[in-house]
Design a protein around this motif. Structure first.
Motif, mmCIF file in Angstrom:
data_model
loop_
_atom_site.group_PDB
_atom_site.id
_atom_site.type_symbol
_atom_site.label_atom_id
_atom_site.label_comp_id
_atom_site.label_asym_id
_atom_site.label_seq_id
_atom_site.Cartn_x
_atom_site.Cartn_y
_atom_site.Cartn_z
ATOM 1 N N THR A 55 0.820 -1.219 0.000
ATOM 2 C CA THR A 55 0.000 0.000 0.000
ATOM 3 C C THR A 55 0.853 1.269 0.000
ATOM 4 O OG1 THR A 55 -0.019 -0.049 2.404
ATOM 5 C CG2 THR A 55 -1.884 -1.118 1.269
ATOM 6 N N LYS A 69 0.438 3.488 -7.392
ATOM 7 C CA LYS A 69 0.064 4.279 -6.210
ATOM 8 C C LYS A 69 1.042 4.043 -5.065
ATOM 9 C CE LYS A 69 -4.872 4.493 -7.189
ATOM 10 N NZ LYS A 69 -6.189 3.874 -6.940
ATOM 11 N N TRP A 101 -9.796 -5.604 -12.392
ATOM 12 C CA TRP A 101 -8.669 -5.957 -11.513
ATOM 13 C C TRP A 101 -7.529 -6.624 -12.276
ATOM 14 C CZ3 TRP A 101 -7.786 -11.119 -11.469
ATOM 15 C CH2 TRP A 101 -8.864 -11.993 -11.665
ATOM 16 N N THR A 153 -1.960 -0.055 -11.869
ATOM 17 C CA THR A 153 -2.480 1.129 -11.174
ATOM 18 C C THR A 153 -2.246 1.067 -9.664
ATOM 19 O OG1 THR A 153 -4.023 1.649 -12.934
ATOM 20 C CG2 THR A 153 -4.568 2.500 -10.746
ATOM 21 N N PRO A 154 -2.639 -0.020 -8.965
ATOM 22 C CA PRO A 154 -2.330 -0.048 -7.527
ATOM 23 C C PRO A 154 -0.826 -0.095 -7.237
ATOM 24 C CG PRO A 154 -3.310 -2.137 -8.233
ATOM 25 C CD PRO A 154 -3.458 -1.179 -9.379
ATOM 26 N N HIS A 176 -5.449 -7.533 -4.151
ATOM 27 C CA HIS A 176 -6.041 -6.863 -5.318
ATOM 28 C C HIS A 176 -6.920 -7.829 -6.126
ATOM 29 C CE1 HIS A 176 -6.301 -4.079 -8.685
ATOM 30 N NE2 HIS A 176 -5.733 -4.951 -9.493
ATOM 31 N N THR A 235 -0.030 -4.618 3.064
ATOM 32 C CA THR A 235 -0.409 -4.974 1.697
ATOM 33 C C THR A 235 -1.922 -5.129 1.594
ATOM 34 O OG1 THR A 235 -0.193 -7.340 2.149
ATOM 35 C CG2 THR A 235 1.752 -6.207 1.275
ATOM 36 N N ARG A 236 -2.402 -5.202 0.362
ATOM 37 C CA ARG A 236 -3.833 -5.381 0.108
ATOM 38 C C ARG A 236 -3.990 -6.457 -0.963
ATOM 39 N NH1 ARG A 236 -5.671 0.119 -1.505
ATOM 40 N NH2 ARG A 236 -5.481 0.646 0.682
#
Ligand SMILES: [Zn+2]
Length: 406
Positions: free
Chosen positions: A217, A283, A274, A279-280, A226, A223-224
């Motif tokens: 993140t 970021k 997704w 993109t993530p 996705h 973390t995430r």
């Protein structure tokens, strides 16, 4: 006034006529430098890192088995396998004679070596030699990282001769040679570290950014996920091997560098959003000085958000097919709508077909050769040095920069 200007002009014109070191053998790495060698084999990736304290890492020694007019010729030539050429290059450039780290970003032949039934057998008789297994046969590896150790079952069980051969290599090297094998874990900055003099270079970091849809993140080690749970995903929408690639950011003082394997950023028409991993990732990563093109600059990469967020001064990539880079991708990389200022693009192996297709866009800074990013001690400035890949001369053919790290 004139007397102040003239010496400067004379210096600039002399420097332009004869960039320092061109035609000469590359001066060796010395302590404090960060060297990133993109080795040109024509058959995939192979990137050697020499960190400021001499810690070494080899990422993605590939050997694609694809043949025909749609793939590049082997470099320097086909008298040896791509793995053999990489071993010889690494032995020449390494301060020590072993690799502290090897790292496979994802399980494709151009990043780890396709399985060739006729390729050489290891001395142990347990695995065949190709890409990473050929490097590990000849150069001791202390720790190997990949995206799915030890299970190799995401997003589904990873089968086939290439994976069986790789796992036989891991099993033999870890039990007989003491090689550690670890799963690359997103979010961490303590999995790839300086092993010789970490205190001397405290502003050096390798941050694990993404793998298997788990993405850092940008905050701590958080973390995430996705990708959705696989049980909710129809078979045709499952994450591809490329989307699962391991990505990392390397920082040294003000210098920042991104490498994302073959992650993708532009989902196929009708595919879930997704499928955009870039993109993530962008970021979390933010602006960098140098970025490796994702998936060799293929059609499904380098989306507008990713390019405008990372805004690299220098782009580098390995070419082994005429689709690399895609003209639209190159257009985005060069777009001053996406980010202002100059930027230089370097490729290892542009074919004549590549050049014809991208001819209306501005030329790349380099279209052939090994690409070395040499960062000065402390990280404030770096050069891009091109080395002859037609033979093992290690001669400098061009020097770009110095660039200021931002
Ligand atoms: Zn690839």
């Amino acid at each position: 006034m004139l007397s102040k200007v003239l010496p400067a002009l004379v210096f600039v014109s002399l420097a332009a006529a004869q960039p320092q070191g061109v035609g000469e053998v590359l001066p060796p790495w010395s302590p404090g430098m960060l060297d990133i060698h993109r080795i040109s084999t024509g058959k995939g990736d192979a990137v050697l890192y020499v960190f400021p304290d001499g810690t070494s890492m080899l990422v993605d020694p590939g050997a694609t088995g694809r043949q025909g007019p749609r793939v590049t010729a082997q470099r320097p030539d086909s008298s040896r396998t791509p793995g053999e050429w990489v071993v010889r290059y690494v032995k020449r450039m390494l301060p020590g004679q072993s690799l502290d780290y090897a790292f496979v970003t994802h399980f494709h032949g151009d990043h780890m070596g396709d399985y060739f039934p006729k390729s050489g057998m290891s001395a142990s008789g347990k695995y065949r030699l190709t890409g990473i297994t050929e490097v590990g046969e000849h150069i001791p590896i202390r720790k190997l990282l990949d995206r799915d150790s030890p299970d190799y079952n995401y997003p589904e069980p990873l089968k086939g001769q290439m994976m069986e051969n790789y796992r036989a290599f891991l099993a033999w090297q870890s039990t007989q040679r003491g090689m550690k094998v670890e799963r690359f874990q997103p979010g961490r900055n303590d999995q790839i570290v300086l092993v010789k003099e970490p205190r001397k270079y405290a502003d050096f970091e390798v941050r694990n950014v993404a793998a298997n849809g788990e993405i850092w993140t940008g905050v701590g080690t958080v973390t995430r996920r996705h990708f959705p749970p696989l049980a909710d995903v129809p078979p045709q929408d499952r994450p591809s091997e490329n989307m699962c690639s391991a990505a990392f950011r390397l920082s040294y003082g003000k210098f920042d560098y991104f490498s994302g394997g073959d992650i993708t950023g532009l989902p196929d028409e009708g595919a879930p959003l997704w499928h955009d991993v870039e993109t993530p990732v962008a970021k979390a990563v933010g602006p960098v000085d140098v970025a490796v093109l994702n998936h060799h600059g293929y059609i499904d990469t380098e989306n507008a958000f990713f390019v405008s967020t990372l805004r690299p001064r220098v782009h580098v990539f390995s070419v082994w097919s005429p689709g690399q880079p895609c003209p639209r991708v190159l257009g985005r990389l060069l777009s001053t709508r996406l980010y202002p200022g100059p930027r230089d693009i370097f490729a290892t192996n542009m074919t004549e077909a590549n050049k014809i297709v991208v001819a209306n866009l501005s030329r790349l800074k380099s279209e052939h050769g090994h690409i070395l990013i040499r960062v000065e001690p402390g990280g404030a400035r770096y050069k891009v040095i091109i080395l002859d890949d037609a033979a093992e001369t290690y001669k400098v053919t061009a020097v770009h920069g110095p660039y200021e790290s931002m």
